[in-house]
Design a protein around this motif. Sequence first.
Motif, short mmCIF file in Angstrom:
data_model
loop_
_atom_site.label_atom_id
_atom_site.label_comp_id
_atom_site.label_asym_id
_atom_site.label_seq_id
_atom_site.Cartn_x
_atom_site.Cartn_y
_atom_site.Cartn_z
N GLU A 32 27.33 -16.64 -15.07
CA GLU A 32 26.66 -17.92 -15.29
C GLU A 32 27.50 -19.07 -14.71
O GLU A 32 27.00 -19.93 -14.04
CB GLU A 32 26.40 -18.17 -16.77
CG GLU A 32 25.66 -19.50 -17.02
CD GLU A 32 25.33 -19.76 -18.47
OE1 GLU A 32 25.85 -19.04 -19.35
OE2 GLU A 32 24.54 -20.70 -18.72
N TYR A 33 28.77 -19.06 -15.02
CA TYR A 33 29.68 -20.08 -14.50
C TYR A 33 30.80 -19.39 -13.71
O TYR A 33 31.29 -18.32 -14.09
CB TYR A 33 30.37 -20.85 -15.62
CG TYR A 33 29.51 -21.77 -16.43
CD1 TYR A 33 28.78 -21.30 -17.51
CD2 TYR A 33 29.45 -23.12 -16.13
CE1 TYR A 33 28.00 -22.17 -18.27
CE2 TYR A 33 28.68 -23.99 -16.89
CZ TYR A 33 27.96 -23.50 -17.96
OH TYR A 33 27.20 -24.36 -18.71
N ARG A 52 27.75 -23.92 -12.17
CA ARG A 52 26.86 -23.15 -13.03
C ARG A 52 25.63 -22.78 -12.22
O ARG A 52 24.89 -23.67 -11.78
CB ARG A 52 26.44 -23.94 -14.26
CG ARG A 52 25.46 -23.19 -15.17
CD ARG A 52 25.18 -23.99 -16.44
NE ARG A 52 24.29 -23.28 -17.34
CZ ARG A 52 22.98 -23.49 -17.41
NH1 ARG A 52 22.41 -24.37 -16.61
NH2 ARG A 52 22.25 -22.81 -18.26
N ARG A 53 25.46 -21.50 -12.00
CA ARG A 53 24.34 -20.97 -11.21
C ARG A 53 24.25 -21.76 -9.90
O ARG A 53 25.18 -21.76 -9.11
CB ARG A 53 23.05 -21.00 -12.02
CG ARG A 53 23.11 -20.03 -13.18
CD ARG A 53 21.81 -19.86 -13.90
NE ARG A 53 21.46 -21.05 -14.68
CZ ARG A 53 20.40 -21.11 -15.48
NH1 ARG A 53 19.58 -20.08 -15.59
NH2 ARG A 53 20.15 -22.20 -16.17
N ASN A 54 23.15 -22.45 -9.64
CA ASN A 54 22.98 -23.20 -8.39
C ASN A 54 23.11 -24.70 -8.58
O ASN A 54 22.72 -25.48 -7.71
CB ASN A 54 21.63 -22.87 -7.78
CG ASN A 54 21.54 -21.42 -7.35
OD1 ASN A 54 22.49 -20.88 -6.78
ND2 ASN A 54 20.42 -20.78 -7.62
N LYS A 75 27.20 -15.83 -4.80
CA LYS A 75 28.38 -16.09 -5.65
C LYS A 75 29.42 -15.00 -5.47
O LYS A 75 30.29 -14.83 -6.34
CB LYS A 75 27.99 -16.21 -7.14
CG LYS A 75 27.09 -17.38 -7.46
CD LYS A 75 27.78 -18.71 -7.30
CE LYS A 75 26.95 -19.88 -7.81
NZ LYS A 75 25.78 -20.13 -6.96
N TYR A 100 26.83 -14.74 -18.60
CA TYR A 100 25.74 -15.22 -19.46
C TYR A 100 25.96 -14.79 -20.90
O TYR A 100 25.62 -15.50 -21.84
CB TYR A 100 24.40 -14.68 -18.98
CG TYR A 100 23.86 -15.35 -17.75
CD1 TYR A 100 24.06 -14.79 -16.50
CD2 TYR A 100 23.15 -16.54 -17.83
CE1 TYR A 100 23.57 -15.40 -15.36
CE2 TYR A 100 22.65 -17.15 -16.70
CZ TYR A 100 22.86 -16.57 -15.47
OH TYR A 100 22.37 -17.18 -14.34
#
Length: 118
Positions: A32-33, A52-54, A75, A100
């Motif tokens: 997630e991060y 964080r994600r996109n 990523k 996550y």
Amino acid sequence: QVQLVESGGGLVQAGGSLRLSCAASGNIGSIEYIGWFRQVLGRPRELVASIRRNDAPLYVESVKGRFTMSSNNAKSMVYLQMSSLKPEDTAVYSCGVRPYSSLGYMYWGQGTQVTVSL
């Protein structure tokens, strides 16, 4: 699990630039991060930049305008472009991942030393 390997550290004069890379492998879809951290011996690890994600990257105040974090879409590669380096940027830099399923960062690379001389 996620495995992380950093590269690109070194010795640079104040005002110079370095680009750090972090290669991620394993369960990348669980991320997630992903963040860049730095640590000086005897001091707590500091989160310098994170994605964080996109979403757009977030930066600690001390590096805003000088550091740029980027990644590929998967990523699997994350970068930290550091410019206008200062002696106080000297530290071991590492990337970390917060899945996550976790409330905090869980996986870390081995780190790469950045030394900024006067």
